[in-house]
Design an enzyme around this catalytic site. Structure first.
Site, PDB file in Angstrom:
ATOM      1  CD  GLN A 364      -7.856 -12.578 -30.262  1.00 57.80           C
ATOM      2  OE1 GLN A 364      -6.719 -12.803 -30.673  1.00 57.80           O
ATOM      3  NE2 GLN A 364      -8.589 -13.509 -29.671  1.00 57.80           N
ATOM      4  CG  ASP A 558     -10.999 -16.746 -26.739  1.00 62.12           C
ATOM      5  OD1 ASP A 558     -10.046 -17.539 -26.906  1.00 62.12           O
ATOM      6  OD2 ASP A 558     -10.953 -15.563 -27.123  1.00 62.12           O
ATOM      7  CB  CYS A 586      -4.189 -18.635 -29.418  1.00 60.26           C
ATOM      8  SG  CYS A 586      -3.747 -18.786 -27.674  1.00 60.26           S
TER       9      CYS A 586
END
EC number: 2.1.1.35
Length: 636
Positions: A364, A558, A586
């Site tokens: 990240q 994810d 995202c």
């Protein structure tokens, strides 16, 4: 003489007739010039069938009439045939065809006008250059509270779009739009709003004045405008990165090697990637390969000597401990990294865990924001120190999540089963090949209906009930950051085990080393492979004290920005004991398709009970920009 005149008159008359016929045909051609004689436009196709099902249905209807090309667009399609005669036969067979109360219409298709881009010409007009602050951080001039308000409103808009998609696909228990919005929580702010980027990719090129510049790309390739904007006043870039850029700029000029030009395909320098975790900094120099190996080695040695010099810390305000070299001919080339100086890895600490980071590893870009993101994921999974779980092995939803769930969303089991059966009846002929069925997991004993009124000793004393523990499936685990952060502080107080699944073998090796570094080898296992394949053999990877049929299974998915492959979505649905799935995105707009497919009613294609959206939690991971992360909690 008269015979000659009569003959000429006849010839003239014949010529006039032929001319009229030619003109008539020309007019007919003009009238049909916008119609393709061999292409058929089909409308009224039901949206619940996919491309493969439609092709199979088409073959069934057309019989001996063979299609040449099929362009499927959900509720309509274009089909091209070998000749106009076959197209006309197809129209007769397709027009008015009744398929499960959907009536097809078919006619010749209008000629498709190709929107071909005009050849690029030299653009001599002066380009309007935005500053890097305007391009990279468009919200920089806005107070942070206002940024959060804007992102919250953007989240509402995406929720409305998602609600519309769920409705169009006839997905139940979503309520009206206003009720559905209640599942959206208030956005969580980033602990740090400036200097938070731990990774930046800087292009090495020329600015508008044709001077060497290292920064962000400006202009458009399609307009023959490609220049670099210096990262001046871009607050999300750290001061140490700026110091490295300044020294790199000076060095590039000293080498007298030109930056690579995408149009002329000439030059050397391409890009500088900086990864910074506190005192650990990694540089990756990306270049177009030189013909001379000796010159390449000379530059590599110069870079290592210049940037790994300890005096840079006091004299140039930066410290580098790892330098990699990457040669790239085309953007699509497989990444290749060569260590030319320093340590092979750098390290970052997050939520009491320490992670090693290699050049291609995903991490990240906002470390402080990642702490908020992972902590929230842990709470929604029921895997945090303050989370509680029910005795039945089903995660206890938080009070906020329960409050956000509309009262009308709970449906009787009998009604749900009827809807599943109706959905199966509506499936098209010839469904696609299903994936291999997962091992059939039994319903937990505590969830079974009582057969007698006799109270067992275990029911009388819940403390004696065996704890089957929690299995965390970390799908697309990368280097294992999410799973290890979630289990680090509860591994000794709760019965938990994490299985991480990742396709990139190098990332799996990093995850294993991270688990060893964090002393979590006994509660974490990492597998290189596809999720849909790993799920089938899951029971063989578990310790003996965990049982897929009885343990609580929670998934964390994810995926990349573009979303996840449909096979993984189907595999998640078929994992029957996975009662909760946390989907992290995202790019919420790109996640809509995956979410819809997780929530579709059970059918031949979408096997396994459908999930329902319980809660959506936005997290601001990218202050000063329009981007954010979504954590979507799905239950069944």
């Amino acid at each position: 003489m008269n015979d000659i005149i009569d003959g000429v008159a006849v010839d003239l008359a014949n010529n006039v007739t032929e001319t009229e016929e030619i003109l008539s045909k020309t007019e007919d051609t003009k009238e049909d010039s916008g119609i393709d004689q061999d292409r058929v436009h089909i409308k009224g196709i039901p949206t619940f069938i996919g491309f493969k099902q439609f092709k199979k249905l088409l073959e069934k209807i057309l019989g001996d009439v063979k299609s040449k090309k099929v362009r499927y667009m959900a509720d309509y399609a274009y089909v091209t045939f070998e000749n106009p005669e076959d197209a006309q036969k197809a129209i007769k067979l397709l027009d008015g065809y009744d398929y499960k109360k959907y009536v097809f219409t078919a006619h010749l298709a209008a000629t498709e006008v190709k929107n071909l881009r005009a050849p690029t010409t030299k653009n001599t007009e002066p380009a309007e250059q935005k500053t890097a602050r305007e391009s990279v951080t468009p919200l920089a001039e806005m107070e942070y509270e206002k940024q959060l308000e804007l992102k919250q409103q953007n989240s509402v808009n995406v929720m409305d779009k998602l609600h519309g998609q769920l409705q169009r696909n006839k997905i139940i228990n979503i309520g009206k739009q206003g009720e559905f919005r209640k599942r959206l929580q208030a956005i969580l702010p980033s602990p740090k709003t400036t200097g938070y980027r731990n990774k930046c990719e800087f292009t090495i090129g020329h600015d508008l004045n044709r001077d060497i510049c290292i920064g962000f790309v400006g202009g458009r390739f399609s307009e023959n405008r490609h220049f670099v904007i210096p990262p001046v006043n871009v607050d999300i870039v750290t001061p140490q990165m700026m110091a490295i850029l300044k020294d790199t700029h000076d060095y590039v000029k000293e080498t007298e090697l030109e930056p690579f030009d995408e149009f002329d395909r000439k030059g050397f320098w391409r890009m500088l990637t900086v990864r910074e975790f506190g005192g650990d900094v990694m540089l990756i120099f990306t270049v177009f390969p030189l013909e001379s190996k000796e010159k390449t080695e000379e530059i590599q040695n110069q870079i290592a000597e210049r940037f790994l010099n300890f005096e840079t810390f006091t004299e140039k305000s930066y410290r580098v401990c790892s330098i990699y070299w990457q040669e790239m001919v085309h953007i699509s080339d497989t990444p290749n990294f060569k260590l030319i100086g320093g340590t092979p890895y750098i390290y970052e600490s997050l939520l009491d865990c320490r992670f090693r980071v290699s050049p291609p590893a995903f991490f990240q870009t906002n470390s402080q924001g990642a702490s908020v993101l992972y902590s929230t994921i842990g709470e929604l999974c029921g895997l945090s120190e303050k989370s509680e779980t029910q005795g039945s092995g089903v995660p206890a939803a938080s009070e906020t999540a329960i409050a956000s769930q509309p009262s009308g969303d709970v449906i009787p089991m009998e009604t749900e089963q009827n809807e599943k059966e109706e959905s199966k009846e509506q499936e098209p002929d010839g469904p696609p090949t299903k994936m291999a069925k997962m091992d059939s997991e039994a319903v937990p004993e505590s969830a079974k209906p009582e057969e007698t009124n006799v109270t067992t000793s275990e029911e009388a004393n819940p403390s004696t009930t065996e704890d089957h523990g929690t299995i965390l499936l970390d799908i697309c685990c990368g280097t294992g950051t999410i799973g290890q952060c979630l289990l680090k502080n509860i591994q000794n107080s709760q019965k938990v085990f994490c299985i991480g699944i990742e396709m990139i073998a190098e990332a799996v090796e990093d995850a294993k080393q991270n688990a060893k570094q964090n002393k979590m080898e006994k509660c974490c296992k990492y597998i290189a492979g596809k999720a849909e394949d790993t799920f089938r053999s899951m029971k063989y990877h578990l310790p003996k004290e965990f049982d897929l049929r009885k343990s609580r299974v929670v998934g964390v998915l994810d995926p990349p920005r573009a979303g996840m492959h449909e096979k993984v979505i189907l595999a998640c649905r078929e994992m029957e004991t996975m009662r909760r799935l946390i989907f992290v995105s995202c790019d919420p707009n790109s996640a809509i398709n995956n979410i819809v497919n997780l929530c579709r009613p059970e059918s031949r294609k979408y096997n396994g009970a459908a999930f329902s959206i319980t809660r959506v939690q936005p997290v601001d991971m990218f202050p000063q920009t329009n981007h954010m992360e979504w954590i979507i909690q799905l239950d069944r």
